[in-house]
Design a protein around this motif. Structure first.
Motif, mmCIF file in Angstrom:
data_model
loop_
_atom_site.group_PDB
_atom_site.id
_atom_site.type_symbol
_atom_site.label_atom_id
_atom_site.label_comp_id
_atom_site.label_asym_id
_atom_site.label_seq_id
_atom_site.Cartn_x
_atom_site.Cartn_y
_atom_site.Cartn_z
ATOM 1 N N UNK A 99 44.333 42.493 50.440
ATOM 2 C CA UNK A 99 43.252 43.482 50.369
ATOM 3 C C UNK A 99 41.942 42.721 50.143
ATOM 4 N N UNK A 100 41.384 42.275 51.236
ATOM 5 C CA UNK A 100 40.243 41.357 51.169
ATOM 6 C C UNK A 100 39.055 41.957 50.417
ATOM 7 N N UNK A 101 38.701 43.176 50.755
ATOM 8 C CA UNK A 101 37.542 43.797 50.120
ATOM 9 C C UNK A 101 37.819 44.133 48.647
ATOM 10 N N UNK A 102 39.025 44.533 48.362
ATOM 11 C CA UNK A 102 39.387 44.859 46.976
ATOM 12 C C UNK A 102 39.287 43.625 46.082
ATOM 13 N N UNK A 103 39.749 42.482 46.613
ATOM 14 C CA UNK A 103 39.654 41.248 45.841
ATOM 15 C C UNK A 103 38.215 40.887 45.532
ATOM 16 N N UNK A 104 37.340 41.002 46.537
ATOM 17 C CA UNK A 104 35.921 40.703 46.310
ATOM 18 C C UNK A 104 35.307 41.688 45.334
ATOM 19 N N UNK A 107 35.959 40.679 41.767
ATOM 20 C CA UNK A 107 35.032 39.650 41.276
ATOM 21 C C UNK A 107 33.729 40.296 40.828
ATOM 22 N N UNK A 108 33.252 41.261 41.611
ATOM 23 C CA UNK A 108 32.027 41.970 41.224
ATOM 24 C C UNK A 108 32.224 42.716 39.901
ATOM 25 N N UNK A 109 33.412 43.278 39.728
ATOM 26 C CA UNK A 109 33.696 43.987 38.485
ATOM 27 C C UNK A 109 33.627 43.039 37.287
ATOM 28 N N UNK A 110 34.111 41.808 37.507
ATOM 29 C CA UNK A 110 34.007 40.791 36.456
ATOM 30 C C UNK A 110 32.539 40.570 36.087
ATOM 31 N N UNK A 111 31.665 40.553 37.089
ATOM 32 C CA UNK A 111 30.240 40.372 36.829
ATOM 33 C C UNK A 111 29.643 41.514 36.042
ATOM 34 N N UNK A 112 30.094 42.730 36.331
ATOM 35 C CA UNK A 112 29.595 43.894 35.601
ATOM 36 C C UNK A 112 29.988 43.809 34.121
ATOM 37 N N UNK A 113 31.235 43.373 33.863
ATOM 38 C CA UNK A 113 31.688 43.218 32.483
ATOM 39 C C UNK A 113 30.832 42.179 31.756
ATOM 40 N N UNK A 114 30.593 41.053 32.424
ATOM 41 C CA UNK A 114 29.762 40.017 31.814
ATOM 42 C C UNK A 114 28.343 40.492 31.557
ATOM 43 N N UNK A 115 27.782 41.236 32.517
ATOM 44 C CA UNK A 115 26.420 41.747 32.356
ATOM 45 C C UNK A 115 26.342 42.747 31.212
ATOM 46 N N UNK A 138 28.161 38.064 42.437
ATOM 47 C CA UNK A 138 27.886 38.267 43.869
ATOM 48 C C UNK A 138 28.220 37.002 44.649
ATOM 49 N N UNK A 139 27.798 35.850 44.106
ATOM 50 C CA UNK A 139 28.103 34.583 44.773
ATOM 51 C C UNK A 139 29.614 34.373 44.864
ATOM 52 N N UNK A 140 30.335 34.674 43.780
ATOM 53 C CA UNK A 140 31.781 34.511 43.787
ATOM 54 C C UNK A 140 32.469 35.469 44.749
ATOM 55 N N UNK A 141 31.992 36.705 44.806
ATOM 56 C CA UNK A 141 32.590 37.705 45.700
ATOM 57 C C UNK A 141 32.394 37.327 47.163
ATOM 58 N N UNK A 142 31.194 36.871 47.494
ATOM 59 C CA UNK A 142 30.918 36.460 48.881
ATOM 60 C C UNK A 142 31.782 35.262 49.259
ATOM 61 N N UNK A 143 31.892 34.305 48.360
ATOM 62 C CA UNK A 143 32.705 33.121 48.654
ATOM 63 C C UNK A 143 34.164 33.504 48.860
ATOM 64 N N UNK A 144 34.695 34.366 48.011
ATOM 65 C CA UNK A 144 36.085 34.783 48.161
ATOM 66 C C UNK A 144 36.292 35.485 49.498
ATOM 67 N N UNK A 145 35.361 36.331 49.885
ATOM 68 C CA UNK A 145 35.471 37.055 51.157
ATOM 69 C C UNK A 145 35.493 36.070 52.323
ATOM 70 N N UNK A 146 34.647 35.043 52.252
ATOM 71 C CA UNK A 146 34.583 34.044 53.328
ATOM 72 C C UNK A 146 35.867 33.222 53.384
#
Length: 529
Positions: A99-104, A107-115, A138-146
């Protein structure tokens, strides 16, 4: 260019997907570190999440961490956060393979928790504190998607309609993964360098600080205060070995040139503000004071002694028009706030009853070390540190105990915490094997602001015997003691108890450190050869 063939048996797509998640997590953290250099170091995800974890940890768990890890408790917490994030990243990478989009999105959810953690911290400066976590995510999510795209992009076989499921973009994945790892490493290194440079002004201000001679110097320590017994700690604890117990994952490095201290609140006739220079220009007092942490278990190491230089806190409060409750004052509690958001609550009466409560600026002849509160910290003899010894202090608010609960009180610690009468055996060590004959049993006893009148030793279930006391410097310092024990072969239990200057004998009743400090007699078991 030679293409390296990666076989399914050696390195499956699932393994590479997990690696992709790990690289994405690494990129998120390092980019966040870089962005935090433009915001502030405390806004980095590991620090923010770690601080939030400390804030939400039950008092018993905190006590367990201090008891088992000592001053390494913060390193253990940070290591635990990094390991947890690594496991999360590995799992997200595997999830993204299907689930490519779900995985990315994870990562974004992790950023929200940190923020959210960064913005909700007591020392948060606003929404900007959430930017490092969000941008890093965002950087991590984009990299994972790529990267997952390189693993899932099929290659069509000429002349065949069916896709060859195993023919994914190996070369593209290797290039992208290698580039991402290199870029992330550089980003992290640059971020750490910039954050260190941000503390240079603070370091320079401390190096430039010169402590003036105190108007009220401490007298010399009596020659007999330090016993010549191997195994005893020095009467004065060196700064670099003085215990440290606090919640700061990143030690605040405050620029003394820009630092300000404000006094305000109930019963304050006029608000006051002081610079570091203002404090140094005032009449300073120099005093010998022993500090003890409420997390110190019976026989524990979280106690130390130093010669402190500072400004009488009572004088500053009087200038602001503050009166103690016994004289009709409106406030009975001082809330001291640190630059990292910590709050400590101290009884106004104790600060203004004539004891040497101070805003300390010096420790053992030098400006306060950063880990001990530079540029200024509170000290109130006779009270445990969590209600009196605010480090990196920047704000003093006069209030009441009914109106406000400080940080530790909200976590079920007592509002008021006078130091209990305690004693400790430093030599021989637990499970030691001294030889038969005369064995010097020695240690320290303390009851700050009351002093130590007597120390007694008991061997096994025998009678209590008086120990020999070293000279007492002041009632605010610990006191060394010794006892020449005629040791006989076999196993023995040595127990110590103290009597303070008011005649109160140290209680045998064992209590935990929560809520107001440990109590009980300290014992060691030894085997005499």
């Amino acid at each position: 260019m030679t293409t390296v063939r990666i076989t399914r048996t050696a390195l499956t797509r699932g393994t590479l997907a997990a690696l992709s998640g790990l690289l994405a997590g690494f990129a998120a953290l390092t980019v966040a570190e870089l962005v935090s250099a433009a915001v502030r170091p405390e806004a980095s995800p590991v620090t923010a999440v770690g601080g939030a974890a400390i804030d939400r940890t039950p008092a018993g768990v905190k006590d367990f961490a201090i008891r088992n890890f000592g001053e390494n408790d913060k390193f253990v917490l940070q290591l635990g956060i990094v390991v947890t994030l690594a496991l999360f990243a590995l799992a997200v990478g595997v999830l993204a393979l299907r689930f490519r989009r779900t995985g990315s999105a994870a990562v974004l959810a992790f950023g929200v928790v940190g923020a959210a953690s960064a913005v909700s911290r007591p020392d948060s400066t606003g929404i900007a504190d959430g930017l490092p976590s969000l941008i890093g995510a965002v950087a991590g999510a984009v990299l994972l998607y790529v990267l997952i795209g390189r693993l899932t992009r099929p290659r069509r076989i000429p002349g065949k309609e069916q896709e060859n499921e195993g023919a994914w973009d190996r070369r593209g994945f290797l290039i992208a993964a290698t580039a991402a790892a290199a870029a992330s490493t550089v980003a992290g290194a640059v971020g750490r360098t910039l954050n260190r440079r941000g503390a240079q002004d603070a370091v320079a201000s401390r190096e430039a600080a010169r402590l003036p001679a105190p108007a009220s110097p401490a007298g010399p320590i009596p020659a007999g205060a330090q016993l010549r017994v191997p195994g005893l700690p020095p009467f004065t604890t060196p700064n670099d070995t003085f215990y440290r117990v606090d919640t700061a994952l990143v030690v605040p490095k405050v620029d003394a040139d820009t630092w300000r201290l404000r006094i305000h609140g109930k019963g304050v006739r006029r608000d006051l503000e002081f610079t570091y220079r203002d404090l140094l220009d005032r009449p300073l007092i120099e005093r010998e004071i022993t500090l003890c942490c409420v997390s110190n278990e019976v026989g524990g190491p979280y106690i130390g002694h130093a010669r402190w230089i500072g400004v009488r806190l009572a004088d500053l409060l009087k200038e602001a028009g503050v009166k103690p409750p016994s004289r009709g004052g409106k406030a009975d509690q001082i809330i001291a706030r640190s630059v990292d958001g910590m709050t400590l609550g101290t009884p106004v009466e104790d600060v203004m009853d004539g004891r040497d409560a101070m805003l300390a600026v010096g420790m053992n002849g030098e400006p306060l070390p950063f880990v001990h509160g530079f540029p200024a910290r509170m000290l109130v003899p006779g009270l445990y540190g969590y209600v009196s010894a605010c480090k990196w202090i920047e704000d003093i608010e006069l209030t009441t105990f009914d109106d406000y609960d400080a940080y530790w009180v909200k976590r079920k610690w007592a509002r008021k915490a006078p130091i209990k009468t305690q004693s400790r055996i430093d030599t021989p060590k637990p499970f030691g094997r001294p030889g038969a004959g005369t064995v010097m049993v020695a240690g320290v006893a303390w009851a700050q602001h009351r002093g130590i009148e007597k120390v007694e030793i008991r061997v096994d279930d025998g009678p209590w015997r008086p120990a020999q006391l070293a000279e007492q410097d002041t009632v605010d310092t610990w006191r060394q003691w010794s006892y020449p024990w005629k040791a006989t072969p076999g196993g023995h239990t040595l127990t110590v108890r103290a009597t303070d200057g008011t005649g109160e004998v140290q209680t045998e009743k064992r209590t935990k450190t929560v809520p107001d400090g440990a109590s009980g007699w300290h014992s060691v078991v030894v085997t005499v050869d």
